[in-house]
Design an enzyme around this catalytic site. Sequence first.
Site, short mmCIF file in Angstrom:
data_model
loop_
_atom_site.label_atom_id
_atom_site.label_comp_id
_atom_site.label_asym_id
_atom_site.label_seq_id
_atom_site.Cartn_x
_atom_site.Cartn_y
_atom_site.Cartn_z
CE LYS A 98 -0.48 2.11 34.86
NZ LYS A 98 -1.30 2.03 36.10
CG ASP A 103 -0.79 -1.16 38.14
OD1 ASP A 103 -0.78 -2.38 38.39
OD2 ASP A 103 -1.40 -0.69 37.16
CE LYS A 142 -2.67 -0.56 33.61
NZ LYS A 142 -3.11 -0.72 35.03
#
Length: 214
Positions: A153, A91, A182
């Site tokens: 995300k 991430d 996400k």
Amino acid sequence: MLNKYCKYIDNTLLSPQATETQIKTLCKESRKYGFASVCVNPCFVKLVNKQLKGSKVKTCVVIGFPLGANTTATKVFEAKDAIKNGAQELDMVVNVGKVKENNYRYITKEIAAIKKVCGNKILKVIIETCLLTNKEKVALCKCIKQAKADFVKTSTGFSTGGATVADIKLLKKSVKNTLLIKASGGIKTREDMIKMIKAGANRIGTSRGSILVK
């Protein structure tokens, strides 16, 4: 029981005060519930990978966290090192300053450089929605798609705000089925989690995973 939601959860501990004992507990919980991944800072990747061995729970690491202001070379090195230590999902945080300068070429190239290192491993791109206009969020989705990353995300959880249902709906409208989404940051209740999933989130980043599924 909300166990059907376990597959959505990246069980997370990114506190600067996190200890090995706490990380081991996180891994134990994650194996018990069958979460999607355990998400940690780079120094814990080896430990997490060892603790999760033999399970289907993935080892996830943050890159350029939490500000995204590292150089591309630093992020690439960090990604390579994490993968060497056992990371299966990454991430990364975008450079928000470059967004504010409308330097989307820089952002696309940086994401692409990290995706090249990742290969078939999952790359999620943290855009820090609370700092962006809707126009910037949509533009970043285009960068992420062009760079062939896997997820957009919402948040680090370390800035001025976390995921919102409105942002998830906006991102879903923008990416349609070309990227996964996400939601992370501020998801504290079952109701929060379910609202995010219904709005289009494919993963939930939370430090309260075991609480949300009980």
